[in-house]
Write a protein that holds these residues in place. Sequence first.
Motif, PDB file in Angstrom:
ATOM      1  N   MET A   1       0.836  -1.192   0.000  1.00 28.25           N
ATOM      2  CA  MET A   1       0.000   0.000   0.000  1.00 28.25           C
ATOM      3  C   MET A   1       0.878   1.251   0.000  1.00 28.25           C
ATOM      4  SD  MET A   1      -1.189   0.723   3.907  1.00 28.25           S
ATOM      5  CE  MET A   1      -0.009   1.350   5.101  1.00 28.25           C
ATOM      6  N   ARG A   2       0.277   2.425  -0.285  1.00 23.96           N
ATOM      7  CA  ARG A   2       0.994   3.692  -0.239  1.00 23.96           C
ATOM      8  C   ARG A   2       0.645   4.442   1.038  1.00 23.96           C
ATOM      9  NH1 ARG A   2      -0.132   7.474  -4.762  1.00 23.96           N
ATOM     10  NH2 ARG A   2      -2.287   6.938  -4.245  1.00 23.96           N
ATOM     11  N   LEU A  30      -8.624  -1.033   8.288  1.00 20.37           N
ATOM     12  CA  LEU A  30      -9.551  -0.311   7.419  1.00 20.37           C
ATOM     13  C   LEU A  30      -8.929  -0.103   6.050  1.00 20.37           C
ATOM     14  CD1 LEU A  30     -10.890   2.636   9.638  1.00 20.37           C
ATOM     15  CD2 LEU A  30     -11.801   0.312   9.422  1.00 20.37           C
ATOM     16  N   ALA A  31      -9.736  -0.261   5.006  1.00 20.01           N
ATOM     17  CA  ALA A  31      -9.409   0.267   3.691  1.00 20.01           C
ATOM     18  C   ALA A  31      -9.850   1.721   3.740  1.00 20.01           C
ATOM     19  CB  ALA A  31     -10.138  -0.500   2.608  1.00 20.01           C
ATOM     20  N   MET A  61      -5.129  12.140  11.430  1.00 23.72           N
ATOM     21  CA  MET A  61      -5.756  11.826  12.715  1.00 23.72           C
ATOM     22  C   MET A  61      -7.140  11.197  12.593  1.00 23.72           C
ATOM     23  SD  MET A  61      -4.678  15.319  14.747  1.00 23.72           S
ATOM     24  CE  MET A  61      -4.821  14.629  16.393  1.00 23.72           C
ATOM     25  N   GLU A  62      -7.880  11.547  11.549  1.00 27.20           N
ATOM     26  CA  GLU A  62      -9.271  11.067  11.468  1.00 27.20           C
ATOM     27  C   GLU A  62      -9.586  10.588  10.062  1.00 27.20           C
ATOM     28  OE1 GLU A  62     -12.053  14.275  12.192  1.00 27.20           O
ATOM     29  OE2 GLU A  62     -10.630  15.764  11.475  1.00 27.20           O
ATOM     30  N   VAL A  63     -10.246   9.443   9.993  1.00 28.99           N
ATOM     31  CA  VAL A  63     -10.479   8.798   8.701  1.00 28.99           C
ATOM     32  C   VAL A  63     -11.888   8.236   8.602  1.00 28.99           C
ATOM     33  CG1 VAL A  63      -8.043   8.106   8.578  1.00 28.99           C
ATOM     34  CG2 VAL A  63      -9.736   6.479   9.422  1.00 28.99           C
ATOM     35  N   CYS A  64     -12.262   7.955   7.376  1.00 29.22           N
ATOM     36  CA  CYS A  64     -13.428   7.128   7.091  1.00 29.22           C
ATOM     37  C   CYS A  64     -12.958   5.983   6.212  1.00 29.22           C
ATOM     38  CB  CYS A  64     -14.510   7.938   6.383  1.00 29.22           C
ATOM     39  SG  CYS A  64     -15.933   6.941   5.855  1.00 29.22           S
ATOM     40  N   GLY A  65     -13.401   4.770   6.531  1.00 29.48           N
ATOM     41  CA  GLY A  65     -13.002   3.613   5.740  1.00 29.48           C
ATOM     42  C   GLY A  65     -13.880   2.413   6.035  1.00 29.48           C
ATOM     43  N   THR A  66     -13.570   1.316   5.353  1.00 30.46           N
ATOM     44  CA  THR A  66     -14.346   0.083   5.498  1.00 30.46           C
ATOM     45  C   THR A  66     -13.505  -0.976   6.202  1.00 30.46           C
ATOM     46  OG1 THR A  66     -15.600   0.573   3.493  1.00 30.46           O
ATOM     47  CG2 THR A  66     -15.599  -1.712   4.238  1.00 30.46           C
ATOM     48  N   VAL A  67     -14.105  -1.645   7.189  1.00 26.11           N
ATOM     49  CA  VAL A  67     -13.407  -2.679   7.954  1.00 26.11           C
ATOM     50  C   VAL A  67     -13.108  -3.871   7.048  1.00 26.11           C
ATOM     51  CG1 VAL A  67     -13.535  -4.252   9.934  1.00 26.11           C
ATOM     52  CG2 VAL A  67     -14.541  -1.956  10.100  1.00 26.11           C
ATOM     53  N   THR A  68     -11.811  -4.238   6.985  1.00 25.38           N
ATOM     54  CA  THR A  68     -11.388  -5.369   6.148  1.00 25.38           C
ATOM     55  C   THR A  68     -10.911  -6.561   6.970  1.00 25.38           C
ATOM     56  OG1 THR A  68      -9.147  -4.480   5.959  1.00 25.38           O
ATOM     57  CG2 THR A  68     -10.723  -3.856   4.244  1.00 25.38           C
ATOM     58  N   ALA A  69     -10.529  -6.332   8.237  1.00 26.45           N
ATOM     59  CA  ALA A  69     -10.048  -7.419   9.099  1.00 26.45           C
ATOM     60  C   ALA A  69     -10.164  -6.978  10.547  1.00 26.45           C
ATOM     61  CB  ALA A  69      -8.601  -7.775   8.766  1.00 26.45           C
ATOM     62  N   ARG A  70     -10.232  -7.981  11.454  1.00 26.49           N
ATOM     63  CA  ARG A  70     -10.322  -7.687  12.889  1.00 26.49           C
ATOM     64  C   ARG A  70      -9.214  -8.423  13.623  1.00 26.49           C
ATOM     65  NH1 ARG A  70     -16.756  -8.570  13.876  1.00 26.49           N
ATOM     66  NH2 ARG A  70     -16.104 -10.722  13.503  1.00 26.49           N
ATOM     67  N   GLY A  71      -8.618  -7.738  14.586  1.00 28.28           N
ATOM     68  CA  GLY A  71      -7.559  -8.346  15.374  1.00 28.28           C
ATOM     69  C   GLY A  71      -8.110  -9.240  16.465  1.00 28.28           C
ATOM     70  N   PRO A  72      -7.222  -9.917  17.199  1.00 30.79           N
ATOM     71  CA  PRO A  72      -7.643 -10.795  18.290  1.00 30.79           C
ATOM     72  C   PRO A  72      -8.510 -10.058  19.318  1.00 30.79           C
ATOM     73  CG  PRO A  72      -5.309 -11.089  17.816  1.00 30.79           C
ATOM     74  CD  PRO A  72      -5.755  -9.906  17.011  1.00 30.79           C
ATOM     75  N   GLY A  73      -9.587 -10.718  19.700  1.00 34.90           N
ATOM     76  CA  GLY A  73     -10.461 -10.178  20.732  1.00 34.90           C
ATOM     77  C   GLY A  73     -11.479  -9.172  20.242  1.00 34.90           C
ATOM     78  N   VAL A  74     -11.532  -8.928  18.946  1.00 34.75           N
ATOM     79  CA  VAL A  74     -12.467  -7.933  18.401  1.00 34.75           C
ATOM     80  C   VAL A  74     -13.663  -8.647  17.777  1.00 34.75           C
ATOM     81  CG1 VAL A  74     -12.796  -6.082  16.727  1.00 34.75           C
ATOM     82  CG2 VAL A  74     -10.631  -6.271  17.978  1.00 34.75           C
ATOM     83  N   ASN A  75     -14.860  -8.314  18.237  1.00 34.82           N
ATOM     84  CA  ASN A  75     -16.090  -8.903  17.706  1.00 34.82           C
ATOM     85  C   ASN A  75     -16.914  -7.910  16.889  1.00 34.82           C
ATOM     86  OD1 ASN A  75     -15.669 -11.449  19.030  1.00 34.82           O
ATOM     87  ND2 ASN A  75     -16.263 -10.464  20.953  1.00 34.82           N
ATOM     88  N   ALA A  76     -16.605  -6.638  17.018  1.00 32.95           N
ATOM     89  CA  ALA A  76     -17.328  -5.593  16.295  1.00 32.95           C
ATOM     90  C   ALA A  76     -16.388  -4.400  16.124  1.00 32.95           C
ATOM     91  CB  ALA A  76     -18.582  -5.176  17.072  1.00 32.95           C
ATOM     92  N   GLY A  91      -3.631   7.908   9.315  1.00 33.54           N
ATOM     93  CA  GLY A  91      -4.723   8.028   8.365  1.00 33.54           C
ATOM     94  C   GLY A  91      -4.315   8.366   6.949  1.00 33.54           C
ATOM     95  N   LEU A  92      -3.109   8.912   6.762  1.00 36.56           N
ATOM     96  CA  LEU A  92      -2.672   9.294   5.421  1.00 36.56           C
ATOM     97  C   LEU A  92      -1.998   8.100   4.749  1.00 36.56           C
ATOM     98  CD1 LEU A  92      -1.471  12.938   6.100  1.00 36.56           C
ATOM     99  CD2 LEU A  92      -3.424  12.206   4.706  1.00 36.56           C
ATOM    100  N   ALA A  93      -2.822   7.108   4.487  1.00 37.61           N
ATOM    101  CA  ALA A  93      -2.375   5.850   3.894  1.00 37.61           C
ATOM    102  C   ALA A  93      -3.581   5.161   3.280  1.00 37.61           C
ATOM    103  CB  ALA A  93      -1.730   4.949   4.951  1.00 37.61           C
ATOM    104  N   GLU A  94      -3.315   4.199   2.419  1.00 38.04           N
ATOM    105  CA  GLU A  94      -4.428   3.491   1.783  1.00 38.04           C
ATOM    106  C   GLU A  94      -5.074   2.477   2.714  1.00 38.04           C
ATOM    107  OE1 GLU A  94      -3.166   3.731  -2.896  1.00 38.04           O
ATOM    108  OE2 GLU A  94      -2.247   2.150  -1.660  1.00 38.04           O
ATOM    109  N   MET A  95      -4.338   2.036   3.735  1.00 35.46           N
ATOM    110  CA  MET A  95      -4.886   1.141   4.753  1.00 35.46           C
ATOM    111  C   MET A  95      -4.326   1.554   6.107  1.00 35.46           C
ATOM    112  SD  MET A  95      -4.786  -2.668   3.020  1.00 35.46           S
ATOM    113  CE  MET A  95      -5.725  -3.317   4.416  1.00 35.46           C
TER     114      MET A  95
END
Length: 320
Positions: A1-2, A30-31, A61-76, A91-95
């Motif tokens: 990613m960039r 996040l994507a 500092m602040e982004v909007c994106g779509t959840v692509t994966a969850r780490g250990p212990g994360v259900n939502a 936040g200044l990245a593609e992921m």
Amino acid sequence: MRAYLVTSHDTPPEVTEVADPVPGPGEVALAIEACALNFADLLMIKGSYQDTPALPFAPGMEVCGTVTARGPGVNAPAIGTRVAVFGGAGGLAEMGCFPAERCVPVPEGMPSDIAAAFIVAYSTSHVALTHKARLKPGERLVVLGAAGGVGLTAVELGAKMGAEVVAVARGAEKLDLARDRGAAHVIDAEDPDLRGTIKALGGADVVYDAVGGDAFKAAFRATNADARILVIGFASGEVPQVKANHLLVKNVDLLGMYWGGYLRSKPLVITDSIATLFQMYGRGELRPHVSHRLPLDRVAEGLELMRARRSTGKVVIEMR
């Protein structure tokens, strides 16, 4: 990613290819679709912000994106959920990977650029005016830097709370924007007698200051008895110094307001604020303003727009 990567505080950041991040415990990946710029990003790049990450890092500092994966212990939130999040950096990245507990589902119909630009600016002003200053209907609210990222939201929210808003900004275009968001009076920041002009309107009951410097000094001298001064930031580059005995003369309260600090000390204050603001947006009561939308390879241009105060409202970097 960039990613727009800071590798040294002495050399300009660059857009660089880096490995895709993997979410750790309590995190989601996040994507990223959009990232809003803040004045604090400029300070981070120089290494002078109070929460500057260790090198190397991507600001944003602040982004909007779509959840692509969850780490250990994360259900939502669920994979595929579109969220907004204040991550503090990255936040200044593609992921990017961010704390799952800070992710807020984006209301249906809210564009990604607006969602990215929404949380910090609106919640800073909302918490400052309600929780800290306890602004009352009919009070006179003086907003310094009234067309900036947080200043414009203070004008809009202050007017909706029933205050008589006095907007201070530089130039006719910015003053017109503040008037459009509810300012009852506008004053050019170049006014040679800012104190006298504020006093002629009846003085300040609450001052919202994201500027510092001479503007702070003038507004401080134009306060009424029992006034409250909200110290939000120092876009002028000058941190004003206040003699404590001067606060006694008119029983003035000087209130520091660092939104990010509440995430650690009183997170419920932030959670409640964001929930209230999203409800207001859903009812059509708020009109977020983004003056510039730029791609990732033009981040430096966006930061310069902010630094030179040529932007109004928010500047947003769009990844796709």
